[in-house]
Write a protein that holds these residues in place. Structure first.
Motif: not given
Length: 533
Positions: A3, A205, A208, A210-211, A214, A216, A234, A239, A262-263
């Protein structure tokens, strides 16, 4: 997969410089891509238009649109020009939408041509000084109503450079209005340089993970807090948001496979609809990319969640929170399997369970759920009385839910006070019966409410939406009542079942029980004698 460092700016401007051609948004149905360069340019142009229309830091803009391809561009325009943005439920009538526009003190409202008919009526119901902008919806050939300014042509020649005085904005959310008129929830504008974001949202974020890798899948309507909040955060972390027009069970599985999602964020009604798909449909899609999903907004029946974990594995996390920002709990899938039915332990604030007489209750005893959090600063907009009603004598805040703690501090929710049924002096919380009805293979959705009864005050009734509406019959109604009675004490079970083509449920999973009750109560609104608070 690291991240970004918390000291670095988190907003599209950074990613437009570092990875300009990377997809910030993909439309799930068509595959159309919006790159970070385009998101940055367009949101800067919209921000400049808002400034040209006279909006300064702290002013308000309202959005009345479906899940439109330009929705997030407009949100980012507000977020990078120090404005409050208010998403309006695009299913509202002109009068309902006008209430939100006027109550929020919006100086600009943006609508889409998909909402052109309602927008034309909306113009006559809001202050004349409000600027009205309209953006064209894909596939819509509706004409722009009089007095609505075309957004695309208006911004086309504006500079794409950021405002010289960029500052963080935030949302002015309106509650879903499931038990009354929507209320605006005001939070302080974030301070500091652009790109810091709201500290709570950023830390959420990071929790979870997020990077910039991500992907989403955004399944809910962007006019609700969680869908637009997850999408913008996101994008803060670089992402990709895969944006759906609406939730469809099989199309969800297709999108996970196609875009290597992936999310995703879900609500429990989506789980129910996914589980109603044929087994062959559920098994034919490759979901191997799917690493984590989160659900909230409404309680999830224990058996529904257990079946989802059996299908997807231990990737399903849960949180309990509200727009009012009273506090928050979280629970991992591993914790949930050890504490089925729990919404987790407190992550923000300290939980207190309070009896009706104001006394705090020990573990195992049910009462109103309060959070003690001195950092909770959200207030109801222009309504100090409603803000005060959130709190009890100690300053603790509640979302109106009933529940209990176990000895380890895990919270279990029973239901909302406003949904309580009192029949013959006995308190009945309908969620238990609703959870049981949802497990019947013929049932797609279910609500349990109290209806007038001359002797008992209220009688328990089930209102059911079937997977196949053609199956509605007195025989099936009797079968559903028996289904409940085999699993619950009889006094908790519906004494009658009505069938409905569709329940008045928001796409965020919340049910408008007020609308259902009005069908049966009419002008005889259930008052204190009927147990509604």
């Amino acid at each position: 997969m690291e991240s970004p460092d918390s000291s670095t700016p988190l907003y599209p401007g950074r990613w437009a410089r570092e990875r300009p051609d990377y997809p910030a948004q993909v439309l799930a149905r068509t595959g159309e891509v919006l790159t970070y360069r385009e998101l940055d340019d367009h949101s800067n142009q919209h921000a400049r238009l808002f400034r040209d229309l006279g909006l300064l830091r702290g002013d308000h803009v309202a959005l009345f649109m479906e899940n439109h391809p330009r929705y997030l561009e407009l949100v980012w325009a507000a977020l990078r020009s120090g404005l409050y943005y208010t998403p309006i439920n695009c299913l509202l009538t002109a009068d309902e939408a006008a209430y939100v526009v006027s109550d929020s003190d919006a100086r600009v409202v943006v609508a889409s041509t998909a909402k052109a008919t309602i927008a034309a009526r909306l113009r006559d119901r809001i202050p004349a000084e409000v600027s009205c902008l309209m953006v064209s919806s894909p596939g819509s050939d509706a004409e722009y109503p009089p007095d609505w300014i075309p957004l695309e042509t208006t911004v086309a020649e504006l500079p794409v450079a950021p405002l010289p005085d960029e500052s963080e904005g935030t949302a002015l959310w309106y509650s879903s209005g499931t038990t009354g008129r929507p209320k605006g929830v005001l939070r302080p504008l974030p301070e500091g340089v652009m790109g810091r974001g709201d500290p709570v949202a950023v830390s959420f974020s990071q929790h979870w993970g997020f990077n910039r890798d991500t992907v989403h899948l955004s399944l809910g309507p962007l006019y609700h807090a969680a869908p637009v909040g997850y999408a913008t955060n996101v994008q803060r972390f670089g992402g990709t948001v895969v944006l759906t027009e609406r939730f469809d069970p099989e199309e969800t599985l297709q999108a996970i496979e196609r875009y290597r999602v992936n999310f995703a964020h879900f609500v429990p009604t989506m789980f129910t609809r996914l589980l109603k798909l044929p087994e062959s449909t559920r098994r034919k899609y490759d979901l191997s990319s799917f690493q984590k999903c989160v659900h909230g907004a409404a309680p999830c029946p224990i058996e529904i969640k257990r079946r989802m974990i059996e299908w997807w594995g231990p990737i399903i996390h849960e949180y309990y929170a509200g727009t009012e920002g009273a506090g928050m709990t979280m629970i991992t899938p591993e914790e949930w399997l050890e504490h089925p039915g729990s919404v987790g332990r407190a992550k923000r604030g300290i939980i207190h369970i309070v009896a009706e007489d104001g006394q705090e209750l020990p573990p195992g005893r049910s009462g109103t759920v309060y959070f003690e959090d001195p950092n909770a600063r959200n207030v109801y907009y222009k309504d100090p009385e409603q803000t005060a009603a959130l709190q009890e004598a100690h300053g603790w805040r509640t979302l109106g839910d009933v529940g209990h703690l176990d000895e380890e501090g895990y919270l279990y929710l029973t239901d909302r006070w406003t949904f309580k049924i009192v029949s013959g002096g006995v308190n009945i919380f309908p969620r238990e019966a609703e959870d049981v009805l949802l497990l019947h293979p013929a049932v797609l959705d279910a609500a349990v409410i109290g209806v007038p009864h001359e002797e008992m005050g209220e009688e328990v009734k089930g209102v059911v939406q079937l997977v196949d509406g053609e199956r509605a019959s007195p025989e099936l109604a009797s079968e559903l009542i028996d289904w409940c009675r085999r699993r619950l004490a009889h006094y908790k079970c519906p004494r009658s079942i009505d069938f409905s083509d569709e329940l008045p449920r928001q796409e965020n999973g919340k049910l408008y029980k007020r609308v259902l009750r009005d069908r049966y109560w009419g002008d005889r609104r259930p008052g204190a004698a009927a147990g509604f608070r």
